[in-house]
Write a protein that holds these residues in place. Structure first.
Motif, PDB file in Angstrom:
ATOM      1  N   ALA A 248       0.828  -1.212   0.000  1.00 56.83           N
ATOM      2  CA  ALA A 248       0.000   0.000   0.000  1.00 56.83           C
ATOM      3  C   ALA A 248       0.863   1.263   0.000  1.00 56.83           C
ATOM      4  O   ALA A 248       0.577   2.222  -0.705  1.00 56.83           O
ATOM      5  CB  ALA A 248      -0.923  -0.006   1.213  1.00 56.83           C
ATOM      6  N   ARG A 249       1.939   1.263   0.806  1.00 52.83           N
ATOM      7  CA  ARG A 249       2.768   2.476   0.908  1.00 52.83           C
ATOM      8  C   ARG A 249       3.839   2.515  -0.176  1.00 52.83           C
ATOM      9  O   ARG A 249       4.258   3.580  -0.605  1.00 52.83           O
ATOM     10  CB  ARG A 249       3.407   2.545   2.293  1.00 52.83           C
ATOM     11  N   GLY A 250       4.307   1.365  -0.566  1.00 53.36           N
ATOM     12  CA  GLY A 250       5.332   1.321  -1.620  1.00 53.36           C
ATOM     13  C   GLY A 250       6.747   1.246  -1.084  1.00 53.36           C
ATOM     14  O   GLY A 250       7.677   0.921  -1.820  1.00 53.36           O
ATOM     15  N   PHE A 251       6.938   1.545   0.173  1.00 55.74           N
ATOM     16  CA  PHE A 251       8.280   1.475   0.768  1.00 55.74           C
ATOM     17  C   PHE A 251       8.135   1.437   2.284  1.00 55.74           C
ATOM     18  O   PHE A 251       7.083   1.805   2.825  1.00 55.74           O
ATOM     19  CB  PHE A 251       9.135   2.687   0.359  1.00 55.74           C
ATOM     20  N   ASN A 252       9.198   0.970   2.944  1.00 51.40           N
ATOM     21  CA  ASN A 252       9.249   0.994   4.411  1.00 51.40           C
ATOM     22  C   ASN A 252      10.077   2.211   4.810  1.00 51.40           C
ATOM     23  O   ASN A 252      11.273   2.280   4.545  1.00 51.40           O
ATOM     24  CB  ASN A 252       9.889  -0.309   4.915  1.00 51.40           C
ATOM     25  N   GLN A 253       9.436   3.187   5.451  1.00 48.83           N
ATOM     26  CA  GLN A 253      10.136   4.440   5.762  1.00 48.83           C
ATOM     27  C   GLN A 253      11.351   4.214   6.660  1.00 48.83           C
ATOM     28  O   GLN A 253      12.372   4.895   6.508  1.00 48.83           O
ATOM     29  CB  GLN A 253       9.176   5.456   6.389  1.00 48.83           C
ATOM     30  N   SER A 254      11.275   3.245   7.579  1.00 47.89           N
ATOM     31  CA  SER A 254      12.427   3.001   8.460  1.00 47.89           C
ATOM     32  C   SER A 254      13.621   2.494   7.650  1.00 47.89           C
ATOM     33  O   SER A 254      14.764   2.886   7.887  1.00 47.89           O
ATOM     34  CB  SER A 254      12.069   1.978   9.547  1.00 47.89           C
ATOM     35  N   TRP A 255      13.346   1.640   6.680  1.00 51.96           N
ATOM     36  CA  TRP A 255      14.436   1.129   5.845  1.00 51.96           C
ATOM     37  C   TRP A 255      14.983   2.221   4.932  1.00 51.96           C
ATOM     38  O   TRP A 255      16.190   2.318   4.703  1.00 51.96           O
ATOM     39  CB  TRP A 255      13.956  -0.084   5.046  1.00 51.96           C
ATOM     40  N   GLU A 256      14.110   3.070   4.404  1.00 54.56           N
ATOM     41  CA  GLU A 256      14.572   4.150   3.520  1.00 54.56           C
ATOM     42  C   GLU A 256      15.544   5.077   4.245  1.00 54.56           C
ATOM     43  O   GLU A 256      16.466   5.627   3.642  1.00 54.56           O
ATOM     44  CB  GLU A 256      13.392   4.955   2.976  1.00 54.56           C
ATOM     45  N   ILE A 257      15.323   5.277   5.542  1.00 54.19           N
ATOM     46  CA  ILE A 257      16.241   6.117   6.319  1.00 54.19           C
ATOM     47  C   ILE A 257      17.481   5.306   6.700  1.00 54.19           C
ATOM     48  O   ILE A 257      18.615   5.735   6.495  1.00 54.19           O
ATOM     49  CB  ILE A 257      15.544   6.665   7.577  1.00 54.19           C
ATOM     50  N   ALA A 258      17.241   4.098   7.222  1.00 52.48           N
ATOM     51  CA  ALA A 258      18.352   3.299   7.782  1.00 52.48           C
ATOM     52  C   ALA A 258      19.361   2.868   6.722  1.00 52.48           C
ATOM     53  O   ALA A 258      20.554   2.778   7.001  1.00 52.48           O
ATOM     54  CB  ALA A 258      17.794   2.065   8.482  1.00 52.48           C
ATOM     55  N   ARG A 259      18.900   2.622   5.512  1.00 53.06           N
ATOM     56  CA  ARG A 259      19.802   2.023   4.521  1.00 53.06           C
ATOM     57  C   ARG A 259      20.958   2.949   4.160  1.00 53.06           C
ATOM     58  O   ARG A 259      22.006   2.484   3.699  1.00 53.06           O
ATOM     59  CB  ARG A 259      19.036   1.610   3.264  1.00 53.06           C
ATOM     60  N   LYS A 260      20.815   4.255   4.401  1.00 51.49           N
ATOM     61  CA  LYS A 260      21.903   5.160   4.029  1.00 51.49           C
ATOM     62  C   LYS A 260      22.584   5.817   5.225  1.00 51.49           C
ATOM     63  O   LYS A 260      23.382   6.726   5.052  1.00 51.49           O
ATOM     64  CB  LYS A 260      21.390   6.224   3.077  1.00 51.49           C
ATOM     65  N   ILE A 261      22.249   5.390   6.423  1.00 49.60           N
ATOM     66  CA  ILE A 261      22.970   5.975   7.554  1.00 49.60           C
ATOM     67  C   ILE A 261      24.374   5.385   7.612  1.00 49.60           C
ATOM     68  O   ILE A 261      24.607   4.249   7.210  1.00 49.60           O
ATOM     69  CB  ILE A 261      22.227   5.775   8.900  1.00 49.60           C
ATOM     70  N   TYR A 262      25.310   6.196   8.105  1.00 55.79           N
ATOM     71  CA  TYR A 262      26.675   5.714   8.249  1.00 55.79           C
ATOM     72  C   TYR A 262      26.744   4.840   9.492  1.00 55.79           C
ATOM     73  O   TYR A 262      26.256   5.202  10.550  1.00 55.79           O
ATOM     74  CB  TYR A 262      27.646   6.883   8.449  1.00 55.79           C
ATOM     75  N   CYS A 263      27.390   3.700   9.350  1.00 53.13           N
ATOM     76  CA  CYS A 263      27.697   2.897  10.534  1.00 53.13           C
ATOM     77  C   CYS A 263      28.902   2.043  10.167  1.00 53.13           C
ATOM     78  O   CYS A 263      29.309   1.988   9.014  1.00 53.13           O
ATOM     79  CB  CYS A 263      26.511   2.045  10.962  1.00 53.13           C
ATOM     80  N   GLY A 264      29.486   1.425  11.143  1.00 58.05           N
ATOM     81  CA  GLY A 264      30.691   0.648  10.874  1.00 58.05           C
ATOM     82  C   GLY A 264      30.411  -0.448   9.845  1.00 58.05           C
ATOM     83  O   GLY A 264      29.289  -0.939   9.739  1.00 58.05           O
ATOM     84  N   SER A 265      31.456  -0.849   9.107  1.00 59.85           N
ATOM     85  CA  SER A 265      31.260  -1.851   8.062  1.00 59.85           C
ATOM     86  C   SER A 265      30.989  -3.238   8.650  1.00 59.85           C
ATOM     87  O   SER A 265      30.590  -4.155   7.939  1.00 59.85           O
ATOM     88  CB  SER A 265      32.482  -1.903   7.145  1.00 59.85           C
ATOM     89  N   HIS A 266      31.184  -3.387   9.972  1.00 61.77           N
ATOM     90  CA  HIS A 266      30.902  -4.679  10.614  1.00 61.77           C
ATOM     91  C   HIS A 266      29.395  -4.909  10.753  1.00 61.77           C
ATOM     92  O   HIS A 266      28.946  -5.999  11.043  1.00 61.77           O
ATOM     93  CB  HIS A 266      31.545  -4.722  12.006  1.00 61.77           C
ATOM     94  N   LEU A 267      28.612  -3.860  10.555  1.00 64.15           N
ATOM     95  CA  LEU A 267      27.169  -3.944  10.764  1.00 64.15           C
ATOM     96  C   LEU A 267      26.487  -4.230   9.427  1.00 64.15           C
ATOM     97  O   LEU A 267      26.501  -3.390   8.530  1.00 64.15           O
ATOM     98  CB  LEU A 267      26.699  -2.595  11.329  1.00 64.15           C
ATOM     99  N   LEU A 268      25.890  -5.408   9.321  1.00 61.57           N
ATOM    100  CA  LEU A 268      25.202  -5.776   8.081  1.00 61.57           C
ATOM    101  C   LEU A 268      23.747  -5.316   8.168  1.00 61.57           C
ATOM    102  O   LEU A 268      22.995  -5.758   9.032  1.00 61.57           O
ATOM    103  CB  LEU A 268      25.262  -7.294   7.888  1.00 61.57           C
ATOM    104  N   LYS A 269      23.366  -4.421   7.246  1.00 60.10           N
ATOM    105  CA  LYS A 269      21.983  -3.939   7.242  1.00 60.10           C
ATOM    106  C   LYS A 269      21.162  -4.791   6.290  1.00 60.10           C
ATOM    107  O   LYS A 269      21.561  -4.967   5.138  1.00 60.10           O
ATOM    108  CB  LYS A 269      21.928  -2.507   6.718  1.00 60.10           C
ATOM    109  N   THR A 270      20.016  -5.248   6.759  1.00 58.32           N
ATOM    110  CA  THR A 270      19.148  -5.996   5.847  1.00 58.32           C
ATOM    111  C   THR A 270      17.684  -5.922   6.283  1.00 58.32           C
ATOM    112  O   THR A 270      17.386  -6.026   7.473  1.00 58.32           O
ATOM    113  CB  THR A 270      19.561  -7.486   5.731  1.00 58.32           C
ATOM    114  N   PRO A 271      16.767  -5.757   5.314  1.00 56.28           N
ATOM    115  CA  PRO A 271      15.334  -5.745   5.650  1.00 56.28           C
ATOM    116  C   PRO A 271      14.689  -7.118   5.460  1.00 56.28           C
ATOM    117  O   PRO A 271      13.465  -7.226   5.500  1.00 56.28           O
ATOM    118  CB  PRO A 271      14.774  -4.754   4.618  1.00 56.28           C
ATOM    119  N   PHE A 272      15.483  -8.177   5.244  1.00 56.04           N
ATOM    120  CA  PHE A 272      14.906  -9.467   4.846  1.00 56.04           C
ATOM    121  C   PHE A 272      14.813 -10.503   5.961  1.00 56.04           C
ATOM    122  O   PHE A 272      14.350 -11.612   5.726  1.00 56.04           O
ATOM    123  CB  PHE A 272      15.715 -10.052   3.680  1.00 56.04           C
TER     124      PHE A 272
END
Ligand code: ZN
Ligand code: ZN
Length: 249
Positions: free
Chosen positions: A141-165
């Protein structure tokens, strides 16, 4: 950032004005320098907050660094870092993103995060970052998850694997945010689940959960319970906007 995306951003940064997500004046960044500097000084993260749930502390709670609710009913999550208050200057931008589907606002919100809070979170020892998920129906319905849209581009250490799956959500209607904490907590039990293919990877690991808004904390508490039941050793919340004192009744 991809090569083409970088070229586009460089070009649009020089040629196309954009509105600041806070003061809405046209200039060349998604947040203008004045607003970013003022925000960096006033954001909630600069204040004495409960290390467990991120709420601003009252004077008699400062010594323990914990709010009375977290002392009386310790949540499953271990710590919370909240960028700003829900009632603050970023609320309009988040609403534009969520309800008007103006995706460009995610860039401004990410910029605010990266400028003000990213540095102090870089050293956090965690293996994964999961955004709080939407149900498949809501996502469609919304087309995107707003939390993921923000989180996916925040800077964090490379040890942190970001995934919405990994972290998923069933589709149930929930009482609204204004409902009492206990009513929400009961309704939210069993709301989330993990993709079974990834559960083994969580054993003994620290996990960061990213949410756009934290109100009673019931959602994040249920997610932390699920992760710990499945072997996660620590759960840390990163939150864009935190409401003021929740109605714990
Ligand atoms: Zn501005
Ligand atoms: Zn607390």
């Amino acid at each position: 950032m991809g090569f083409l995306e970088k070229i586009f951003q460089d070009l649009s940064g020089q040629g196309l004005p954009s509105a600041c997500i806070i003061c809405e004046r046209y200039q060349f960044n998604t947040i203008c320098k004045n607003c970013l500097d003022t925000f960096a000084t006033n954001a909630l993260i600069n204040y004495e907050c409960c290390y467990r749930c991120g709420i601003a502390l009252q004077a008699d709670e400062v010594a323990e660094q914990k709010c009375s609710s977290c002392i009386a009913n310790p949540p499953y999550f271990d710590a919370s870092y909240c960028l700003d208050r829900y009632e603050g200057v970023l609320q309009n931008a988040l609403h534009q993103l969520k309800y008007q589907k103006r995706l460009a606002y995610a860039h401004g919100l990410t910029t605010a995060w990266n400028h003000v809070i990213a540095d102090q979170l870089k050293a956090i020892d965690a293996s994964f970052l999961f955004p709080v998920p939407l149900s498949t129906q809501k996502l469609i319905a919304r087309g995107f998850n707003q939390s993921w849209e923000i989180a996916r581009k925040i800077y964090c250490g490379s040890h942190l694997l970001k995934t919405p799956f990994v972290l998923k959500r069933h589709h149930h209607e929930l009482p609204q945010a204004g409902e009492k904490f206990l009513a929400r907590r009961l309704a939210i039990q069993g709301m989330f689940y993990l993709d079974p293919r990834f559960i083994e990877l969580l054993r003994g690991k620290s996990v960061v959960i990213f949410d756009d808004v934290m109100t009673t904390g019931a959602t994040l508490n249920e997610i932390a319970r699920l992760l710990k039941d499945n072997g996660a050793s620590q759960v840390i919340n990163w939150v864009l906007l935190r409401t003021t004192r929740a109605p714990y009744v």
